[in-house]
Design an enzyme around this catalytic site. Structure first.
Site, short mmCIF file in Angstrom:
data_model
loop_
_atom_site.label_atom_id
_atom_site.label_comp_id
_atom_site.label_asym_id
_atom_site.label_seq_id
_atom_site.Cartn_x
_atom_site.Cartn_y
_atom_site.Cartn_z
CE1 TYR A 135 -2.80 -3.23 0.44
CE2 TYR A 135 -4.35 -1.69 1.40
CZ TYR A 135 -4.06 -2.93 0.88
OH TYR A 135 -5.03 -3.88 0.77
CE LYS A 182 2.53 -17.64 1.77
NZ LYS A 182 1.86 -18.87 2.16
CG ASP A 215 -0.89 -19.65 3.97
OD1 ASP A 215 -0.14 -19.12 4.80
OD2 ASP A 215 -0.49 -20.53 3.20
CG ASP A 239 -7.50 -3.97 3.11
OD1 ASP A 239 -8.57 -3.80 3.72
OD2 ASP A 239 -7.25 -3.50 2.00
#
Ligand code: NAD
Length: 487
Positions: A135, A182, A215, A239
């Site tokens: 972002y 991640k 995940d 988000d």
């Protein structure tokens, strides 16, 4: 103290009604806060669609920036970026302009709001990094068919958000913080957040700290959401996860949020402007109202915050629900009826649920120095990104030949992250965007800027390059990753 009072002793708050359903939910919130007896001087300003349409490409007028800089606190409705006006979201502009680095998004099971998870006692907070990551919005078209977005993550940014997450846990009496990243794939960016989390966690020995791959976190949130207390994560992950968590407790109508910075904080719901419901008096004001409750805690109005949260819980226990909860056919309360009910319930305590006790959150302040991390850096190679219609073998042989007269050698070429030269025997669907990795030929292993310039001059006689990245070691540790298949 990060709020200001006027000469009548009222706390000053900038208020932005926003677009679509924004003005309805923001005015409902103001009515309730005023009815709770909090002495606030509201300073109304605008931002969003109408401002874009007047030709201001940021969607945020200077008066709005001036007001927030003065008051340090804003309550804001959702803002739209109308198609065809401006490139950047006014929401993101506001968050970045005031360096509101932390986005706090709590969700909890609410009385009478039936979901597949009812009865599990979901009560968790997502603490999302709010200004970095993908972002940062730094995108480049590399070749006509290849685009790139830079994922910027900093030690300073990670440290601020990780510390904020632990401080939220302390302020709300929570027991656990999960860091969701991640890092298994993006070792330097997402891995940095994990590393900083593991360094900071021992400073909060009373809080259980664990890392979880993002995940798996999404999977666990749908299977056993009640196991989570605080989840700290990067901007894009947060988000997505925070919309998911709002879905767990009844939807966007119940998901509040706070954008927290060292100097300014902006309070807004997770939801957007839901334009199709604008002006119909049907939407749920709870998300913005609970954002207002977070704002009251921020400006040291803890008792009023508790009273309003309790009044919302009582209203829901009484079975007063808006359309998003009970649908059209079950006599939904209008926005104003719901608001009136909350006002009439001020001072009452819910029977079956309890508003959490809160202490003010201690917002971490990290050094303002740009070079917050100092290390000895050495350049040991360079990745030259070349645009070429050739195949890997032809390009590789050409670059080998070009480098033969230079103090660098071609170590490998990768395409979309997979090594393709020297060939590995795999099947790679290549595009015209090649990462060509050159390293020093001699034993010293270092290359200087003159060698990089000489290499680029030699490459550009035959091929087009669109950008380069130096391969640097920081205090002897590689500051770059290998391609898939690279030795
Ligand atoms: P949205 O959140 O506005 O609406 C999606 C759906 O969620 C709605 O159709 C409605 O069914 C439901 N919903 C949302 N808020 C509700 C409420 N308070 N009560 C009941 N139901 C509610 O998402 P969108 O339609 O994707 O976005 C619309 C606009 O809002 C876009 O222009 C987008 O850019 C903007 N947006 C702004 C913000 C912000 O200001 N922070 C956040 C998200 C989206």
């Amino acid at each position: 103290m990060n709020y200001r009072t006027n000469d009548k002793g009222q706390k000053r708050v900038t208020v932005i009604g926003g677009d679509g359903i924004g003005p309805e939910v923001v005015s409902a919130t103001r009515r309730i806060i005023d009815a709770a007896g909090v002495r606030i001087a509201w300073e109304e300003v605008e931002a969003g669609a109408e401002v874009f349409k007047r030709g201001l490409p940021s969607g945020v007028p200077p008066e709005t920036i001036a007001s927030i800089s003065e008051t340090r606190v804003a309550l804001k409705g959702p803002l739209e970026t109308p198609i065809g006006y401006g490139e950047k979201s006014a929401n993101v502009t506001l968050r970045k302009l005031f360096e509101t680095f932390g986005n706090i998004r709590p969700v909890r099971e609410l009385p009478g709001v039936k979901t597949p998870f009812s009865g599990r006692g979901i009560d968790l907070v997502i603490v999302r990094e709010n200004v970095e990551d993908l972002y940062a919005g730094i995108e480049h078209q590399q070749t006509p068919g290849v685009a790139q977005c830079l994922k910027i993550m900093t030690r300073k940014g990670c440290e601020k958000i990780v510390r904020l997450a632990f401080e939220v846990a302390v302020a709300e009496g929570r027991k656990k913080v999960h860091c969701a990243t991640k890092s298994n794939i993006m070792k330097l960016t997402e891995g940095l957040m994990k590393k900083v989390f593991e360094e900071v966690a021992p400073e909060y020995p009373s809080i259980e700290a664990s890392h979880i791959i993002i995940d798996n976190c999404a999977h666990q949130l749908v299977r056993t959401p009640e196991q989570f207390d605080v989840i700290v994560t990067s901007n894009m992950n947060g988000d997505i996860l925070s919309d998911l968590t709002s879905g767990l407790v009844g939807g966007l109508g119940f998901a509040p949020g706070a954008n927290i910075g060292n100097d300014v904080s902006i309070f807004e719901a997770v939801h957007g402007s839901a334009p199709k419901y604008a002006g119909k008096n049907v939407i749920n004001p709870t998300a913005v109202l609970l954002s207002g409750v977070m704002m009251l805690r921020h400006i040291d109005e803890l008792a009023a915050a508790q009273a309003i949260e309790n009044a919302v819980l009582v209203t829901l226990e009484q079975g007063v629900f808006t359309r998003d909860v009970v649908g059209d056919r079950n006599n939904p309360a209008s926005t104003t009826k719901f608001t009136d009910a909350v006002i009439s319930n001020l001072g009452k305590k819910p029977e079956h649920t309890r508003a959490r006790d809160h202490r003010p959150v201690k917002v971490p302040r990290i050094s303002g120095a740009a070079d917050y991390v100092r290390a000895t850096a050495k350049t040991i190679g360079v990745d030259v990104f070349v645009e070429s219609p050739l195949d890997a073998e032809s390009l590789g042989r050409s670059l080998d030949e070009i480098a033969s007269a230079l103090p660098v050698r071609l170590k490998m070429i990768s395409n979309r992250g997979t090594k393709v030269y020297p060939a590995m025997g795999g099947i790679t669907d290549c595009v015209d965007h090649w990462r060509c990795r050159f390293v020093a030929r001699d034993e010293v292993r270092l290359i200087d800027d003159a060698a990089v310039h000489a290499l680029l001059s030699a490459v550009e006689t035959t091929h087009g390059w669109m950008h380069i990245e130096k391969l640097r070691e920081f205090d002897g540790v590689a500051g770059f990753t290998k391609a898939q298949g690279e030795d």
